[in-house]
Scaffold this motif. Sequence first.
Motif, mmCIF file in Angstrom:
data_model
loop_
_atom_site.group_PDB
_atom_site.id
_atom_site.type_symbol
_atom_site.label_atom_id
_atom_site.label_comp_id
_atom_site.label_asym_id
_atom_site.label_seq_id
_atom_site.Cartn_x
_atom_site.Cartn_y
_atom_site.Cartn_z
ATOM 1 N N VAL A 81 0.823 -1.267 -0.064
ATOM 2 C CA VAL A 81 0.153 0.049 -0.189
ATOM 3 C C VAL A 81 0.729 1.263 -0.180
ATOM 4 C CG1 VAL A 81 -1.759 1.265 1.301
ATOM 5 C CG2 VAL A 81 -2.014 -0.952 0.999
ATOM 6 N N GLY A 82 0.488 1.972 -0.797
ATOM 7 C CA GLY A 82 1.468 3.360 -0.808
ATOM 8 C C GLY A 82 0.448 4.430 -0.933
ATOM 9 N N GLU A 83 1.086 5.730 -0.762
ATOM 10 C CA GLU A 83 0.349 7.247 -0.643
ATOM 11 C C GLU A 83 0.971 8.145 -1.632
ATOM 12 O OE1 GLU A 83 0.108 8.228 3.431
ATOM 13 O OE2 GLU A 83 2.111 9.057 3.383
ATOM 14 N N GLY A 84 -0.060 8.891 -1.994
ATOM 15 C CA GLY A 84 0.589 10.064 -2.917
ATOM 16 C C GLY A 84 -0.537 10.776 -3.399
ATOM 17 N N GLY A 85 -0.316 11.951 -4.058
ATOM 18 C CA GLY A 85 -1.378 12.732 -4.521
ATOM 19 C C GLY A 85 -0.806 13.197 -6.076
ATOM 20 N N GLY A 86 -2.039 13.292 -6.971
ATOM 21 C CA GLY A 86 -1.883 13.712 -8.247
ATOM 22 C C GLY A 86 -3.045 14.390 -8.863
ATOM 23 N N ALA A 87 -2.605 15.210 -9.961
ATOM 24 C CA ALA A 87 -3.697 15.757 -10.722
ATOM 25 C C ALA A 87 -3.337 15.970 -12.344
ATOM 26 C CB ALA A 87 -3.716 17.218 -9.899
ATOM 27 N N PHE A 88 -4.187 16.237 -12.734
ATOM 28 C CA PHE A 88 -3.798 16.538 -14.453
ATOM 29 C C PHE A 88 -4.837 17.431 -14.652
ATOM 30 C CE2 PHE A 88 -5.630 12.287 -14.266
ATOM 31 C CZ PHE A 88 -6.569 12.594 -15.128
ATOM 32 N N VAL A 89 -4.398 18.474 -15.759
ATOM 33 C CA VAL A 89 -4.950 19.418 -16.507
ATOM 34 C C VAL A 89 -5.259 18.785 -17.819
ATOM 35 C CG1 VAL A 89 -5.585 21.746 -17.300
ATOM 36 C CG2 VAL A 89 -4.310 21.140 -15.020
ATOM 37 N N LEU A 90 -6.615 18.772 -18.354
ATOM 38 C CA LEU A 90 -6.988 18.440 -19.724
ATOM 39 C C LEU A 90 -7.683 19.609 -20.452
ATOM 40 C CD1 LEU A 90 -8.526 14.868 -19.401
ATOM 41 C CD2 LEU A 90 -6.320 15.384 -19.917
ATOM 42 N N GLU A 91 -7.111 19.884 -21.796
ATOM 43 C CA GLU A 91 -8.062 20.958 -22.474
ATOM 44 C C GLU A 91 -8.179 20.425 -23.800
ATOM 45 O OE1 GLU A 91 -5.898 24.526 -21.767
ATOM 46 O OE2 GLU A 91 -4.103 23.806 -22.881
ATOM 47 N N THR A 92 -9.121 21.081 -24.507
ATOM 48 C CA THR A 92 -9.176 20.977 -26.033
ATOM 49 C C THR A 92 -8.120 21.263 -26.663
ATOM 50 O OG1 THR A 92 -10.462 23.080 -26.345
ATOM 51 C CG2 THR A 92 -11.934 21.146 -25.548
#
Length: 378
Positions: free
Chosen positions: A198-209
């Motif tokens: 089991v690991g931990e972490g945070g992620g995010a990404f931006v998508l655009e046209t």
Amino acid sequence: MTAVALAGLGLVSPLGATPDAFWHGLLRGQRAFGEHGCPDGDFRSRVVATVPPGDCAALAGRRKEALATAAVRQALAAAGLPGLPDGSLLVVVSQAPAFGGAPDEGGDFTGPRFEALLAACRADARRTHVVHLSHACASAAFAAAFARDWLLSGLGSTALVAGASALNRYEYASMDVVRTLSPHGARPFDADRDGITVGEGGGAFVLETARTARVRDHRPQAWLSGAACVVDSAESVASAPAAVLDCMRAALDDAGTRRVDYVHAHATGTVQGDAAEAEAIAALAGSLHHVPLPTSSHKGAIGHLLHASAFPGLVAAAGFLREARLPGTPGLRRAAPLPDGVLALAGPGRATTAEHALVNSFGFGGNNASLVLSTAGG
């Protein structure tokens, strides 16, 4: 045009506080495993992968929220955006939603809170479409597909997907009760693999046209050119070979390509799961006449981030497309017998072609998702 721009990525992981730290740690074969330092719960195997407190501010508080908000700020900065534009979509992925000041008896089981992520985005709640999405360990990949469909439908020009996994007794127990935890540390595709970490972490990404990226004159980190989500009600567990194969084929069909240069596998280190995915990848390679397919997994480096596991997968795939470097699978010492068509990478290598990468993400309940990242699309 079915591709949308992957405008920016953010990631805080046990390998470091940025996407680059994760990518370079993966190339070096680092394993960020150790004994747990979290007082919440009884973690009997004691082998976990946690984010050092110094790598993210305020981790003494709501860890999941701190990890997610840090990743959101990184993704927006990488996208060249001061904040999330009005009319955008925010997709929050987690095991369960958190509302307002409700107590979190799970110790980071719920959340992150929408309000905190909106603040990190500098977004107006009245002018932002907010969705909570949960599809077990495939949640972040399902969210990518959902956000892409939203953009392609013309409902808006920008979307942000964010989430995090923080060590807590409930999610840890959910892995323990089905006897998937490794007492030694995950080793995907290894002959001696014996379960997940089991690991931990945070992620995010931006998508655009594509149009928005052109108007802003922003160079995307990659293009999300294809996506497929298959909920296989016939199988209660993840990684049924037929469903995995259907999912990968559908994603490639959606991207309009029959070429794959690299597969970033879901491979968690369980005997059944790794074998099923390898069988499906071999079948795909054979049908594409592209043998063998270079394949690796990050879960021998930072463990399994559960519902957030697709975030590091996307960072790895984007790194591959950017540098034509194949990341290895940390912890892989002696490969298990694999079907023809699968090349399980123990260490990094060079690719002759780096145009399309598949990212797999699977979860209990028959939740299967595959994403195609490409170097061109706009």
